[in-house]
Design an enzyme around this catalytic site. Structure first.
Site, PDB file in Angstrom:
ATOM      1  N   GLY A  46      -4.528  -9.178  -5.498  1.00  0.00           N
ATOM      2  CA  GLY A  46      -5.650  -8.491  -4.877  1.00  0.00           C
ATOM      3  C   GLY A  46      -5.779  -7.085  -5.419  1.00  0.00           C
ATOM      4  CD  GLN A  51      -5.211  -1.325  -4.767  1.00  0.00           C
ATOM      5  OE1 GLN A  51      -5.826  -2.331  -4.449  1.00  0.00           O
ATOM      6  NE2 GLN A  51      -3.922  -1.325  -5.077  1.00  0.00           N
ATOM      7  CB  CYS A  88       0.609  -2.094  -2.768  1.00  0.00           C
ATOM      8  SG  CYS A  88      -1.014  -1.344  -3.011  1.00  0.00           S
ATOM      9  CG  LEU A  89      -1.431  -4.516  -8.163  1.00  0.00           C
ATOM     10  CD1 LEU A  89      -2.785  -4.987  -8.698  1.00  0.00           C
ATOM     11  CD2 LEU A  89      -0.313  -4.929  -9.096  1.00  0.00           C
ATOM     12  CG  HIS A 130      -2.544  -5.409   0.860  1.00  0.00           C
ATOM     13  ND1 HIS A 130      -1.223  -5.058   0.938  1.00  0.00           N
ATOM     14  CD2 HIS A 130      -3.043  -4.746  -0.214  1.00  0.00           C
ATOM     15  CE1 HIS A 130      -0.946  -4.205  -0.055  1.00  0.00           C
ATOM     16  NE2 HIS A 130      -2.029  -4.010  -0.764  1.00  0.00           N
ATOM     17  CD  GLU A 131      -6.098  -5.926  -2.089  1.00  0.00           C
ATOM     18  OE1 GLU A 131      -6.526  -4.792  -2.368  1.00  0.00           O
ATOM     19  OE2 GLU A 131      -4.979  -6.317  -2.447  1.00  0.00           O
ATOM     20  CG  HIS A 134      -5.977  -0.825  -0.592  1.00  0.00           C
ATOM     21  ND1 HIS A 134      -5.217   0.290  -0.858  1.00  0.00           N
ATOM     22  CD2 HIS A 134      -5.216  -1.890  -0.968  1.00  0.00           C
ATOM     23  CE1 HIS A 134      -4.055  -0.070  -1.367  1.00  0.00           C
ATOM     24  NE2 HIS A 134      -4.024  -1.396  -1.444  1.00  0.00           N
TER      25      HIS A 134
END
Length: 156
Positions: A46, A51, A88-89, A130-131, A134
């Site tokens: 994701g 991000q 997380c990236l 999660h996304e 963000h």
């Protein structure tokens, strides 16, 4: 299509609330394509627009069943509970245990601005939550139970 730089925890853009998308312009289409390329290049499941430095309510998710584009997503129902490691990236190499709903229903627009609803369980439900967080200026680290540790899984 291009690989964009992923913003890392501590970057102030990750703490900002994203603006709603009113129309899918050529720039938005390019952003979505770039987000997918960036997510796949980073081996994520994701990625949210902030991000990659863009404050728009757009996220992409792919847990292995093909890409899902979420424009202006909202969780409209949730039930159950799951607890597991999440990464997380924007926090490379780290993970932490997070409690999430086990089932969610998300309402969003696709890349053609067509509204849809999607039910999700387990990993997909976790990825959606999660996304979407963000897009509201939050990161999973705010929800970690215990300590953040070295990741032993693919990053989200």
């Amino acid at each position: 299509m291009a690989i964009r730089q992923i913003r890392i925890a501590g970057d102030p853009i990750l703490n900002k609330v994203c603006k709603e998308v009113k129309e899918v312009t050529p720039m938005i289409k390019t952003l979505i394509d770039d987000m997918l390329d960036t997510m796949y290049e980073a081996n994520g499941v994701g990625l949210a627009a902030p991000q990659v430095g863009v404050l728009r309510r757009i996220a992409v998710v792919d847990i292995g069943d093909g890409p899902i584009v979420l424009i202006n997503p909202q969780i409209i129902a949730e039930e159950g509970e799951q607890t597991g490691d999440e990464a997380c990236l924007s926090l490379p190499g780290k993970a932490g245990e997070v409690k999430r709903p086990n089932h969610v229903v998300v309402r969003a627009l696709d890349e053609n601005m067509t509204e849809y609803e999607m039910e999700a369980d387990e990993l997909l439900a976790r990825a959606f939550c999660h996304e979407i967080e963000h897009l509201d200026g939050h990161m999973y680290m705010e929800r970690v139970i215990g300590d953040i540790h070295d990741a032993q899984m693919d990053e989200e």
